[in-house]
Enzyme design. Structure first.
Site, PDB file in Angstrom:
ATOM      1  N   ASP A  31       0.817  -1.219   0.000  1.00 37.62           N
ATOM      2  CA  ASP A  31       0.000   0.000   0.000  1.00 37.62           C
ATOM      3  C   ASP A  31       0.850   1.268   0.000  1.00 37.62           C
ATOM      4  O   ASP A  31       2.032   1.236   0.361  1.00 37.62           O
ATOM      5  CB  ASP A  31      -0.876   0.044   1.269  1.00 37.62           C
TER       6      ASP A  31
ATOM      7  N   HIS B  94       3.760  -2.202   3.028  1.00 37.22           N
ATOM      8  CA  HIS B  94       3.755  -0.859   2.444  1.00 37.22           C
ATOM      9  C   HIS B  94       5.071  -0.646   1.704  1.00 37.22           C
ATOM     10  O   HIS B  94       6.142  -0.806   2.299  1.00 37.22           O
ATOM     11  CB  HIS B  94       3.584   0.195   3.547  1.00 37.22           C
TER      12      HIS B  94
HETATM   13 ZN    ZN Z   1      -2.732   3.225   3.199  1.00 38.60          ZN
END
Ligand code: ZN
Length: 445
Positions: free
Chosen positions: A245, A389
């Protein structure tokens, strides 16, 4: 004497003449002509129509009759109480219906009403009412169109086009001649392309006349894409999906993660923030596509979470991705991972499945490569979705070790959409939220 008789005879003749004339006048007053012609002024509207007729001399008003199907008789439905008014608007009519009408003139004389012959029959019709339509695309190349059916119509016309304006060149039409049908699959459409659709009912009045409803509101859907599994993926062997992400990164994390994926022939899904995509970060998207990774939507600017996410936060991100690389994202993940009905609706419209996760590496919290590695490799299971992430360097460090370790454990590393396609045999459903390949949560609270 003679003079008297003459005078009496003269008066008698006068009286007889007066009586005769008044008798004719009374007869004349009672006599009413028939209405000889009734014309249609306006018809083909949903619930009203207008008729007119020729004037009948001396009429004080007109009666309107309509044929009643139940008792098969013409029944009086209106009284036009004015001999000078020669038209009438019928209101509150039933859509998709033929009405048979007659008009009759009347006169009032000495408290008695006298009526003329009824006119010949005049037929008028109403149009079908507008339908409510919904469209979505779940199977590759197919748009499913659904509408509320209307048993009174003869059928439906479906128009679809890649352009909202429905210009003649690029518009196609399908006809469904069953009034009870309420769904139709438009097939052979270009995958990943947005199509617009509208539907209207039609009513065959007679051999020459067809009444059409107004077009429905325009709906659109992005056409689903075939999820083709790479040749080396075996659907019967364990697999999982890595997901990243918040990128693309401004540091080297995204690049390094892509390097690792490339080195081991692995794939992943990237949930990107639209505002971070620029000329300088576009290279990562190009590479993701080249490596068979999946493009994901993580809203335009990551400013709103859950219920506060707007449809435009989502569509704007898809548009930026499309403008950069010519492909639309096929999966959505909300910042924070929450769902809402707005997200669900927009994801469905844009043909994106929604991905949550069941394995959280907590990389954003620890920013510690060892801890990230431990969580990913220990919590992984067949069919899971792992959250990371691609904006943190420690995550890139961890991925360098996680990818070979998971492959060593026997997992094939695929995208989220490939995971669902491979393990369920069907493409992921647009607008549906997957926690792993089989756990679905569409709760919007
Ligand atoms: Zn996010």
């Amino acid at each position: 004497m003679v003079k008297k008789i003459r005078t009496a005879a003269f008066f008698l003749i006068i009286i007889i003449l007066i009586s005769a004339f008044s008798g004719i006048a009374v007869l004349k007053a009672k006599e009413v002509d028939g209405v000889d012609k009734v014309q249609v002024v306006k018809q083909g509207m949903v619930d009203s129509c207008e008729i007119s007729w020729n004037k009948v001399s001396g009429a004080n008003g007109y009666y309107i009759y309509a044929f009643n199907q139940e008792n098969e008789k013409f029944e009086k439905i209106a009284n036009v109480e004015d001999g000078k008014t020669l038209k009438y608007i019928l209101k509150d009519l039933t859509p998709s219906t033929i009405y048979r009408l007659k008009v009759q003139a009347y006169k009032n004389f000495r408290d008695t009403e006298y009526t003329g012959d009824m006119s010949s029959e005049c037929k008028i019709y109403t149009s079908p009412s507008q339908v409510v339509v919904d469209a979505n695309s779940v199977s590759a190349g197919v748009m499913a169109v659904n509408w509320q059916n209307d048993a009174a119509v003869s059928g439906y016309e479906i128009q679809y086009s890649p352009k909202k304006e429905f210009d003649e060149k690029e518009t196609s039409v399908e006809t469904v001649d069953d009034p009870n049908s309420n769904t139709y699959d438009l097939k052979g459409l270009e995958e990943q392309k947005e199509y617009f659709v509208r539907v209207r009912g039609y009513f065959a009045v007679d051999e020459k006349t067809t009444a059409y409803a107004e077009w429905s509101e325009i709906q659109s859907a992005t056409i689903a894409k075939t999820v083709k599994l790479p040749d080396h993926i075996d659907p019967n062997k364990p697999m999982l999906a890595l997901s990243f992400d918040d990128g693309p990164a401004f540091n080297s994390a995204t690049k390094r993660i892509l390097d690792t994926l490339e080195k081991y022939g692995a794939r992943a899904t990237f949930y990107m923030v639209g505002s971070r995509i620029s000329k300088s970060t576009k290279v990562h998207l190009d590479r993701q596509i080249k490596l068979g990774c999946e493009l994901g939507n993580h809203t335009y600017d990551h400013k709103r979470y859950g219920k506060k996410v707007t449809a435009s936060d989502i569509s704007k991100c898809s548009d930026v991705i499309f403008d950069a690389v010519g492909q639309r994202p096929t999966s959505f993940r909300c910042p924070g991972g929450n769902m809402s009905s707005t997200i669900q609706k927009q994801a469905k419209k844009e043909n994106m499945m929604i991905a949550h996760w069941t394995v959280d590496t907590q990389d954003w919290k620890s920013k510690d490569a060892k801890k990230i590695y431990n969580r990913a490799t220990k919590l992984a299971y067949d069919g899971c979705i792992i959250l990371m992430h691609d904006i943190y360097e420690p995550t890139a460090d961890a991925v360098e070790k996680i990818v070979p370790a998971l492959i060593e454990q026997g997992y094939q590393l695929v995208t989220v959409s490939e995971l669902i396609q491979a393990k369920t045999g069907k493409p992921a459903k647009a607008g549906q939220q997957y926690l792993d390949y089989k756990t679905i949560n569409n709760n919007t609270n």
